[in-house]
Each structure stands twice: as structure tokens, then as C-alpha cells.
Design a protein around this motif. Structure first.
Motif, short mmCIF file in Angstrom:
data_model
loop_
_atom_site.label_atom_id
_atom_site.label_comp_id
_atom_site.label_asym_id
_atom_site.label_seq_id
_atom_site.Cartn_x
_atom_site.Cartn_y
_atom_site.Cartn_z
N VAL A 8 9.07 -10.49 -0.58
CA VAL A 8 8.82 -9.77 0.67
C VAL A 8 9.63 -8.49 0.73
N VAL A 9 10.91 -8.57 0.32
CA VAL A 9 11.76 -7.38 0.32
C VAL A 9 11.22 -6.33 -0.64
N VAL A 10 10.85 -6.76 -1.84
CA VAL A 10 10.32 -5.83 -2.84
C VAL A 10 9.00 -5.23 -2.36
N PHE A 11 8.18 -6.04 -1.70
CA PHE A 11 6.92 -5.52 -1.16
C PHE A 11 7.18 -4.44 -0.12
N GLY A 12 8.21 -4.65 0.70
CA GLY A 12 8.58 -3.63 1.68
C GLY A 12 8.99 -2.33 1.01
N VAL A 13 9.78 -2.44 -0.06
CA VAL A 13 10.18 -1.26 -0.82
C VAL A 13 8.95 -0.58 -1.42
N PHE A 14 8.02 -1.41 -1.91
CA PHE A 14 6.78 -0.88 -2.49
C PHE A 14 5.98 -0.09 -1.44
N VAL A 15 5.82 -0.65 -0.26
CA VAL A 15 5.05 0.01 0.80
C VAL A 15 5.70 1.34 1.18
N VAL A 16 7.02 1.35 1.31
CA VAL A 16 7.73 2.59 1.64
C VAL A 16 7.53 3.62 0.54
N GLY A 17 7.59 3.18 -0.73
CA GLY A 17 7.39 4.09 -1.85
C GLY A 17 6.00 4.70 -1.85
N VAL A 18 4.99 3.87 -1.57
CA VAL A 18 3.61 4.38 -1.52
C VAL A 18 3.45 5.36 -0.37
N TRP A 19 4.07 5.06 0.76
CA TRP A 19 3.98 5.95 1.93
C TRP A 19 4.64 7.29 1.63
N ARG A 20 5.77 7.27 0.92
CA ARG A 20 6.48 8.52 0.61
C ARG A 20 5.72 9.34 -0.41
#
Length: 345
Positions: A8-20
């Protein structure tokens, strides 16, 4: 449950990365980590379910075991068969042989593991096998991450408000004719241009990018422009970039054209579907303000082309990747060396 929480934490980092910036290769790595941790978490969580948790857990373990054992055989068989198809339909060169070579390599690695397991004594072959498995595991993780995210990226490409559609060249046949691969890119570019032009107060420009090869009578850009104009695209809407020889030059020279016409531009870059994510990574590195979208290619062509693209991306981060590979080789050797010294003491 720890694996689920980490996923879940890594997925959150992934989503933020895609958004950026969805064009970053780190997004692929985080997606791969999320999938791996999620799979481990699902298996672990099955033990904690009430009722029939034991049966479900065993079923998941068996399924995972079959995937680990049979997966490589299925993938290797597919790659070998695809490689044979490539030999029949395309020219014989290294880029077209990649799926065949990787498939054979996978079978060889499985055979090596089987031989090493059956031996009763530890030998240099066992050390070689361990290192080969670890290296292939690392590269396979990156490859699966790359392919998975390339699939995701190809479906989240932004279209709104683009000022330019840039179509990347891919070579001509007969010195002046557009081949099917390039025609697919041009048709995709034409569709996007029409969609953008239909918007109020929009006047998008189509840039065709490709220089003239030593065996070509005209530049790729000229042949591409002629193709589009013959199919109804207004001549004044087509701009030729006819100096480039590589994807980097395609994007660099097209960027200069776009900045000259409109300094604060936005664009959509069109290429073949197997080339989308690598082109996006290059566009990000060059500072091109836009996303990349893909045109369809023949299914049999995709595996070797995707492997070729992955190798290029892997080598573009060669300091990190080769450093990790060197560490993977060094650690088992160091461990054996330490154990050998302990034995002498």
C-alpha cells in the motif's frame, strides 16, 4: 500483513510519481515492487482468514508454486515460437532474434538449475548457477516492471490542449515509400490531429520527423508529409523535420521547431506501441513538454521489439544497473571466500 502494508505504501509512492511525471522509469520500478509485495501479502493473508483459510492458503500456495515452476516454461516456449515466426516473416538480424535467444536462454537456465540441484557435491557449477539465477531474477524483475508500466502508461496518455502532434519516423521501403509500421504511426497522428483541430479556436500543427538514410531517395519526413497530405491533412498544417537519425534527434529537433512557433507549447508524440515508454523516458530527459502515445503493430513483432526497447532502457541506466549486477556477482563469491577461510581456521 507486513507485505500488504508495504504494498500500500509503495502504491502510494507510485501514484504520486505518476501524478508528478508519468514518464519516469522509477514509476515502473515502484509498480513492480507493489505487485510483488501484493502477491506475497495475498498469500500471507490467506492464512489469517477465518473458516476455510487453510484450504484457501494451500490453494494460493499451490497456484503460486505452479506459476513459479511452469511460468518460465510457458514464457520460454512462447518466446521460442515467436522467434521462429520472426525468422519467417522478418529479416535475420540480432534485433529480430531477441525473443528466440531469450527463450533459449530461459530453457538453458532451467536446465542448469536442474543439473545443479541433482548434484550431491557443491562445485563451481553451483556457484555459477546461483549467480545466473540471481542476475536473471534482477533483470526479469525490471523487465516485468517495464512491460507492466508501459501497458499502464500507454493508457493514461494526456491529450487535452496539445498544440503539436509529432510523428516519429521509422525508415522507408524502396527509398521513398511509407512501410506499414510507419503508416500505422501516421494514421494515429492523423486521427489525433483531427480530434485536436475539431476543438474551438484550435490550430494544431503536425510535425513529421525523420531524416534521409543513405539508401533513401527522400527524407522520411518528406515521404511522411506526402502520405498525410494525400489523405486529406492540409499541407499548411504539416511541418517537416528532416535532419534526425535517432529518437533523441527526432525529439530534440522537433522540440526546437515547437519552441520557435510557440515557446509555451504542449505536444503529443506518436510512435509504435512497443516504443512508447522508452520514447517517453527520452522526452522527459530532453525536456519535451508532452506525452507519448502508441500506434498498433503486428502482434508477432511486439516481443522482440519490446525486448530491444527494454535493453536500451536498461543500458541507459547502466551505472546503476551494472553496479547492482556487479554486486550480485560479488556477494556470493565473497560469501564462499569467507566460508572457505573459516574452514581453514
Amino acid at each position: 500483513m507486513l507485505a500488504i502494508y508495504l504494498a500500500v505504501v509503495v502504491f502510494g509512492v507510485f501514484v504520486v510519481g505518476v501524478w508528478r511525471d508519468p514518464r519516469s522509469f522509477s514509476n515502473a520500478v515502484f509498480l513492480g515492487l507493489c505487485l510483488a509485495l501484493g502477491a506475497l501479502g495475498v498469500v500471507d493473508s490467506a492464512h489469517r482468514l477465518p473458516g476455510a483459510s487453510g484450504d484457501l492458503a494451500r490453494l494460493l500456495v499451490v497456484a503460486l508454486g505452479l506459476l513459479v515452476v511452469l511460468g518460465p516454461f510457458v514464457v520460454a516456449s512462447y518466446l521460442v515460437l515467436n522467434g521462429i515466426t520472426m525468422l519467417r516473416r522478418e529479416s535475420i538480424r540480432l534485433g529480430n532474434l531477441l525473443s528466440l535467444l531469450v527463450g533459449i536462454g530461459m530453457f538453458a537456465l532451467v536446465g542448469l538449475m536442474f543439473i545443479a540441484i541433482r548434484r550431491s557435491q557443491y562445485t563451481a557449477l553451483d556457484m555459477f548457477t546461483i549467480i545466473a539465477v540471481l542476475l536473471s531474477g534482477y533483470v526479469s524483475f525490471l523487465l516485468v516492471s517495464y512491460v507492466s508500466y508501459a501497458f499502464v502508461y500507454g493508457r493514461i496518455t494526456a491529450r487535452r490542449g496539445a498544440d503539436f502532434v509529432v510523428v516519429l519516423g521509422s525508415g522507408l521501403i524502396g527509398g521513398d515509400r511509407v512501410p506499414p509500421l510507419l503508416a500505422s504511426r501516421l494514421e494515429r497522428g492523423r486521427q489525433l490531429h483531427q480530434a485536436l483541430a475539431a476543438r474551438p479556436k484550435a490550430s494544431p500543427m503536425l510535425i513529421v520527423s525523420g531524416g534521409r538514410g543513405s539508401d533513401e531517395q527522400v527524407s522520411e519526413a518528406e515521404a511522411m508529409a506526402r502520405y498525410l497530405i494525400e489523405r486529406g491533412v492540409p499541407a499548411e498544417s504539416v511541418t517537416r523535420e528532416d535532419q534526425s537519425r535517432t529518437t533523441e534527434e527526432n525529439l530534440t529537433f522537433s522540440k526546437a521547431i515547437m519552441e520557435r512557433f510557440r515557446p509555451r507549447y504542449r505536444c503529443i508524440v506518436v510512435t509504435s506501441n512497443f516504443h512508447v515508454f522508452r520514447a517517453a523516458i527520452i522526452a522527459r530527459r530532453l525536456g519535451v513538454n508532452g506525452q507519448v502515445t502508441g500506434a498498433r503493430t503486428a502482434g508477432y513483432y511486439w516481443p522482440s521489439a519490446t525486448l530491444r526497447e527494454f535493453i536500451a532502457v536498461f543500458l541507459s541506466y547502466k551505472v546503476v544497473n551494472l553496479g547492482i549486477c556487479a554486486l550480485i556477482v560479488a556477494l556470493p563469491l565473497a560469501y564462499v571466500g569467507v566460508e572457505s577461510l573459516r574452514g581453514h581456521w
